[in-house]
Enzyme design. Sequence first.
Site, PDB file in Angstrom:
ATOM      1  N   GLU A 197       8.628  25.725  -6.656  1.00  0.00           N
ATOM      2  CA  GLU A 197       8.676  24.284  -6.454  1.00  0.00           C
ATOM      3  C   GLU A 197      10.110  23.797  -6.294  1.00  0.00           C
ATOM      4  OE1 GLU A 197       6.756  22.283  -9.663  1.00  0.00           O
ATOM      5  OE2 GLU A 197       6.565  20.400  -8.576  1.00  0.00           O
ATOM      6  N   SER A 202      -0.978  14.719  -9.095  1.00  0.00           N
ATOM      7  CA  SER A 202      -0.793  14.213  -7.734  1.00  0.00           C
ATOM      8  C   SER A 202      -2.013  14.507  -6.889  1.00  0.00           C
ATOM      9  CB  SER A 202       0.418  14.872  -7.069  1.00  0.00           C
ATOM     10  OG  SER A 202       1.581  14.561  -7.780  1.00  0.00           O
TER      11      SER A 202
END
Lengths: 340, 340, 375, 375
Positions: D242, D159
């Site tokens: 996360e 990403s």
Amino acid sequence: MKFILDAEQRLFGETLDKILTEADTPSVIRGWAAGAHQPGLALWRSLAATGVLALAVPESAGGAGPLPVELVTAFHELGRHAVPGPYTETVAVATLLHRLGDELERGSEWLEGIAEGRVVASLALPALPALPAPPQAAAPYALDADAADLVLLVDGDELRAAAAGEVRASLDPARRLPSVVAGDVLAAGPSVAAAARAACDMGVLATAAQLVGVGRRLLEVSVDYAKARQQFGRPIGEFQAVKHHLADALVGLEYARPLVHGAAVSYGSPDFGRDVSAAKVAASEAAYAAAKIALQVHGAIGYTDEYDPSLWIRKARALHSAWGSPAAHRARVISALAGV
Amino acid sequence: MKFILDAEQRLFGETLDKILTEADTPSVIRGWAAGAHQPGLALWRSLAATGVLALAVPESAGGAGPLPVELVTAFHELGRHAVPGPYTETVAVATLLHRLGDELERGSEWLEGIAEGRVVASLALPALPALPAPPQAAAPYALDADAADLVLLVDGDELRAAAAGEVRASLDPARRLPSVVAGDVLAAGPSVAAAARAACDMGVLATAAQLVGVGRRLLEVSVDYAKARQQFGRPIGEFQAVKHHLADALVGLEYARPLVHGAAVSYGSPDFGRDVSAAKVAASEAAYAAAKIALQVHGAIGYTDEYDPSLWIRKARALHSAWGSPAAHRARVISALAGV
Amino acid sequence: MDLDLSSVAPFRAEVREWLRTHLPAAPLPSLEIEEGFAAHRAWERELYGARLSVVSWPEEYGGRAATPLEWLVFEEEYYAAGAPGRVSQNGINLLAPTLFQHGTPEQLARVLPSMASGEVIWAQAWSEPGAGSDLASLRATATRVDGGWLLNGQKTWSSRAAFADWGFGPFRSDPEAQRHRGLTYLMFPLDAEGITRRPIGRIDGKPAFAELFFDDVFVPDRDVIGEPGAGWKVAMSTTGNERGLTLRSPGRFLAAADRLLDLWRERADPADTALRDRVADAWIKARAYRLKGYETVSRTDDIGAESSINKIFWSELDVTLHETALDLLGPDGELEGDWLEGYVFSLAGPIYAGTNEIQRNVIAERVLGLPRAGR
Amino acid sequence: MDLDLSSVAPFRAEVREWLRTHLPAAPLPSLEIEEGFAAHRAWERELYGARLSVVSWPEEYGGRAATPLEWLVFEEEYYAAGAPGRVSQNGINLLAPTLFQHGTPEQLARVLPSMASGEVIWAQAWSEPGAGSDLASLRATATRVDGGWLLNGQKTWSSRAAFADWGFGPFRSDPEAQRHRGLTYLMFPLDAEGITRRPIGRIDGKPAFAELFFDDVFVPDRDVIGEPGAGWKVAMSTTGNERGLTLRSPGRFLAAADRLLDLWRERADPADTALRDRVADAWIKARAYRLKGYETVSRTDDIGAESSINKIFWSELDVTLHETALDLLGPDGELEGDWLEGYVFSLAGPIYAGTNEIQRNVIAERVLGLPRAGR
């Protein structure tokens, strides 16, 4: 800011859990369903001795409340053990009586009786006063009024004494639903309507807490069953489909609980009504989803009258729409947020 | 009573499948999205040569139709191959022109052109005329009007010539959405409104058929991917969660198809409008569910622009609400059934 | 492709007219209680008298050799008229197809007419406490003796066995054989010596099932269906049927969706589009199921594992349709009544005849061709 | 138990006031395109100047040692103000917690301040073409050489790597070791010699990811995080984080739910209760997520695998909330715009950071204690 139960509140819940585990609630429920109220009323008195019935009664009236966080802690355990009886209705009546104060001749006597566990109360609310239109279909039933010492009816802005009429059976055998026969007018006017709205909010909060407890128990027994039940040579809990069903049930319940606690904490604020409605939506959906998953995981045995988990499965469905359907409460949340 | 495609209809579908497989539609789509219309228009002419564009044009006007069963067979394949271009809009325009008959000076010329594949048409319907209130938000776009030879606008009971304005991008790169610049009034009055309703129904039917085709293709590629893709030392299609996702996608599509066929068969009957709406609801939901499942099964690769299945995933979402959302079509079904 | 039903219009008219003139004036009591069971048995006899109890069977057994399309039409009319539930359904839908495929002429002649007339009501005896979805793990035994077999062990979840006359199911006849092998399919009277039955209350308390205990129950050879040891194959011919349309005909859901629409008109605020959408969905899905039925009877190939697609669809439709009704009823939804009885009945759908989890595995592996998990 | 936030009221007021006076006049371009990336980097620097880019970090690295509760409050204010997305999020949310747990003082001092200021933007480089959900099957290698390691192989779905400065992730350092063993966690500049990056277009065409190809890329020892060979343990300290609240703070969903409510007021027919119910549900769930956040920061124990519960909840909420918005927009829902961009972003939620299928396994096995499937 500490948004978790403190040690004392946790201990209170554990104490109730212990009492209720020992009480063997499934047998109490089966008796109650058959109209044998004695074991259920004995349990009522034991719970009153721990202070459960005093939580919605203000200190000034001989109670210990209002203590909404302790109240939802208690109702969570009442749900986990599927305790039969008009606990929610009694809490709602206590709120009603407290709000009406001196307007009622015998108000303080009844409140004291409720706090001490001597007065079992029930209530019929043909329309749920706190919820916006479209109105719920009329529900002229007062849960377990045939076992109650005090039965009230709120009809618009009139408060009346009432008596139990013919008992209708619910899907949940622990819920006996008598229609009510209206008696004398005890009070009337805008103060009755306001008190009924407050009573309704407290009933909704108690029901939401109970639903989370019902869902929790269903998840607990389903996990145990999935570990033990063998099919195709392995415990069914090894199958991903079963795992994912149970994980979904947990996710729903884990996010219903903070809404119930959040509503309890906002007691007394202008957002209380909105917050109890949000809690009821999530608790209804999470508990009902847990019930359907429990049924699917148990298979046929969960579909039988004689196997205890079915008592919780049926209660989840009945409470899903009791004290206002999720749709009615969603309407109220939006109404509070958007002013429509 | 024989409610399955006959041999000739099946062969027609297979022929289209073959043509479209050879056409490598993903590259055609990517060109179309960039405004390079030529390969797409060449494919339009090939399809016209098989008679696809003549299906909604009556024989009297130089077409082969109306043949609604053949039409849904063709649009199913157009969806399976995600063919870009205003096919649905052209079919709707053909229906509109046919209904207006001699009221339009150039009507028969345009119809003949459509049937022969010479006239690519598009249409803007700021409100979908067949659907009940609450009205859809205004949608003054005419799909791919910048590639069309004939652009019309129905505004209330006025039919106007129109030209393509600024092109807006859709989530589906194959769908270019120009606003329209209104031109001369070509016809007006209740006959326009009636013709627009008929055109709308035909557009809805074609979209529903296309959606089922889109969903089918997504299921096909997802099954293939689940067989091939290894994770944790095995094909992901061995995992029950993946299996159950894909089985659910199939169930949805298998029950959307008969509704599309049922609507085609009821063409000309008073139930046609209700039935196309029922088909659109089921097809929208089934295709969109298949798209979400396809994305989940493919994981990150399904989320990329360059991997072909994402063309279908995006189309499923765009068509879900194109030609009326499922909610709008549910409202129409109930309206037809209950007269409310 | 058409939906031209004119060829079956006279048959439809006959069924409709007969039902109009013969339907019980008041709804019968629930067939899951003793009184209702008897009333429903009498109704089966009346249907039989008009040759309407088993329309698709050959005439010699009480039917009228109706085509599958006529059967669909019969079911549409039957449920649209609000006619009583079929107390003979386990025999008609589950045993009869098995007999047509595996039974001897003697068995057909002996068993079918009394099944058609309701004189003998049949109960399915498949599941065991340790063998629900995993049918291959059956343990109740059939032991070879002179002239027949001795049954021992336990069956459970036997639908309607509380009041039925005969039962049928697979028993393990070869104790050495594993799983799918060594099973034998038998019929037995439920009042045979050595059988104890214990009714089991459904979730609403009605004794919709029974447990059956077998203690040296003698079954003569003539009551074995198919080859001894081939019981799995025989059983599978029933399940294929059970998962198809027969168990839950489209007519049933069309009628339920229409009743739901009536309830909505009567009870709902038309501005409540959330409930409106759910009513619309129920109707759309009932229509989809009906059209799928027409598609199925138009096909000449075997639908095979595709029947699992139908099982998932109708069982989920049945639950959501009844949930919508309960939600329309609001606080009255929990009260005893027809909708609640229908809801309770619907809840069993995703469980029995192979759970929907098993059906999804079947679809994934046998229809979509996904790999079976390693064992 | 209380929700008394008065102790954090001054902090909230400061954040609100700063945002009110500093927010860009017009929305920045999407951070997934080059122009927007640069604009968002500049915004990070501005946040850093006010010590608002990493409020929970120690002061020495650019933070203000905010408590978890203050962090929640910061996030509520940040998203309520409609402030830009965080282009530094991969570094701040995924690498920084790992460094705090496993990094050396030298690494912390070197890496964190430039991360906090936006001078260095970090990209996560974990996935490989053959290792998505099954992270233990990584194949890109780190080979020991004098003074460091040589990286070879491929990473994908990185990403923000199209425009970022540095990357981090696990590589297989012991070719003999299987699965979770023999991995080493490293950091590397994305413009290092031997790295080729190929941007990958997201479903809306924006280059939100890149593929990275490594050809003998030298990484000095000082850029190894934790012990060589202990990369799995290091990586798991990131995933725990996360899946918790950090990646998607409650403030984000509260703000989105409020915008949805605005859209509903503006666009919807109030009589359409079906859409109204979905808007209500989105708001209720955003509130639930917020309250769950308060619950989490009130706890002193490790939430461990319970973080998977949060991952499922926020990722599904994000999708349904944006679907509701698109449905409210009707035919405009497919057009490019903020809601569509949010929808596209939401679609990745159930996939990344461990698919929701993996999360459900984790919940079932590690929270509920169900048995792991035999392999």
